[in-house]
Write a protein that holds these residues in place. Structure first.
Motif, PDB file in Angstrom:
ATOM      1  N   ILE A   1       0.855  -1.185   0.000  1.00 41.88           N
ATOM      2  CA  ILE A   1       0.000   0.000   0.000  1.00 41.88           C
ATOM      3  C   ILE A   1       0.893   1.237   0.000  1.00 41.88           C
ATOM      4  N   HIS A   2       0.790   2.017  -1.059  1.00 38.79           N
ATOM      5  CA  HIS A   2       1.573   3.248  -1.190  1.00 38.79           C
ATOM      6  C   HIS A   2       0.644   4.443  -0.987  1.00 38.79           C
ATOM      7  N   SER A   3       1.155   5.480  -0.326  1.00 40.62           N
ATOM      8  CA  SER A   3       0.355   6.685  -0.157  1.00 40.62           C
ATOM      9  C   SER A   3       1.250   7.911  -0.201  1.00 40.62           C
ATOM     10  N   ASP A   4       0.623   9.069  -0.189  1.00 41.19           N
ATOM     11  CA  ASP A   4       1.309  10.352  -0.226  1.00 41.19           C
ATOM     12  C   ASP A   4       1.874  10.648   1.165  1.00 41.19           C
TER      13      ASP A   4
ATOM     14  N   TRP B   1      -0.076  11.547   4.921  1.00 37.74           N
ATOM     15  CA  TRP B   1      -0.133  10.255   5.580  1.00 37.74           C
ATOM     16  C   TRP B   1      -0.660  10.353   7.001  1.00 37.74           C
TER      17      TRP B   1
ATOM     18  N   PRO C   1      -2.757   4.046   6.302  1.00 44.48           N
ATOM     19  CA  PRO C   1      -3.045   3.672   4.913  1.00 44.48           C
ATOM     20  C   PRO C   1      -4.516   3.536   4.562  1.00 44.48           C
TER      21      PRO C   1
ATOM     22  N   SER D   1       5.707   9.301  -2.899  1.00 43.36           N
ATOM     23  CA  SER D   1       4.852   8.320  -2.232  1.00 43.36           C
ATOM     24  C   SER D   1       5.758   7.415  -1.414  1.00 43.36           C
TER      25      SER D   1
ATOM     26  N   ALA E   1       3.208   2.526   2.957  1.00 46.06           N
ATOM     27  CA  ALA E   1       2.464   2.841   4.176  1.00 46.06           C
ATOM     28  C   ALA E   1       1.996   1.596   4.922  1.00 46.06           C
TER      29      ALA E   1
ATOM     30  N   ALA F   1      -6.906   2.313  -0.081  1.00 46.66           N
ATOM     31  CA  ALA F   1      -5.790   2.998  -0.736  1.00 46.66           C
ATOM     32  C   ALA F   1      -5.856   2.886  -2.254  1.00 46.66           C
TER      33      ALA F   1
ATOM     34  N   ASP G   1      -7.272   6.337  -3.764  1.00 52.96           N
ATOM     35  CA  ASP G   1      -6.548   7.603  -3.844  1.00 52.96           C
ATOM     36  C   ASP G   1      -5.039   7.436  -3.689  1.00 52.96           C
ATOM     37  N   GLY G   2      -4.590   6.209  -3.590  1.00 53.82           N
ATOM     38  CA  GLY G   2      -3.157   5.918  -3.520  1.00 53.82           C
ATOM     39  C   GLY G   2      -2.845   4.877  -4.574  1.00 53.82           C
TER      40      GLY G   2
END
Length: 127
Positions: A7-10, A14, A17, A83, A86, A108, A111-112
């Motif tokens: 799971i990648h996010s901004d 943050w 996640p 990014s 997360a 996620a 929006d991720g």
């Protein structure tokens, strides 16, 4: 087959996640939490969930490397990024399509990003 769902996010927004940044719509946060809980219950009951964890803020990380035989440990992530990782889930599912179905239900994914990667065995040959 086992897959890790990364799971990648901004990093600027943050919080966790599956949640939105602070100040966001509380009802939307509650809906995302409920959807995530439902998914976790389903894949736990089906035996597909192997592990899941959120990761702390990247500023809490330590990066370790060797340079000229010396061990260097520095505070913070490897490099600043747009990014960051997360959290993750490890699932054991019947097909790559099922891994995509599970990943698509993670909040996620809206929006991720959720990256799906097969987990290799220790020999590196079997997947």
């Amino acid at each position: 087959m086992r897959y890790v769902l990364l799971i990648h996010s901004d990093p600027d927004s943050w919080v966790h996640p599956m949640f939105l940044p602070s100040g966001s719509d509380v009802d939307l946060c509650d809906a995302r939490a409920a959807a995530f809980d439902k998914l976790l219950r389903e894949i736990t009951e089906s035996g597909e969930l192997i592990a899941a964890s959120a990761l702390a803020d990247p500023i809490t990380s330590t990066t370790v490397r060797r340079s000229g035989g010396a061990l260097l440990a520095t505070d913070g992530p490897v490099v600043p990024a747009r990014s960051h990782l997360a959290g993750f889930l490890v699932v054991d599912v019947d097909s790559p399509q099922r891994a995509v179905e599970v990943a698509a239900r993670l909040p996620a994914a809206g929006d991720g990003r959720v990256e799906i990667r097969p987990v290799m065995g220790l020999s590196g040959m079997e997947m």
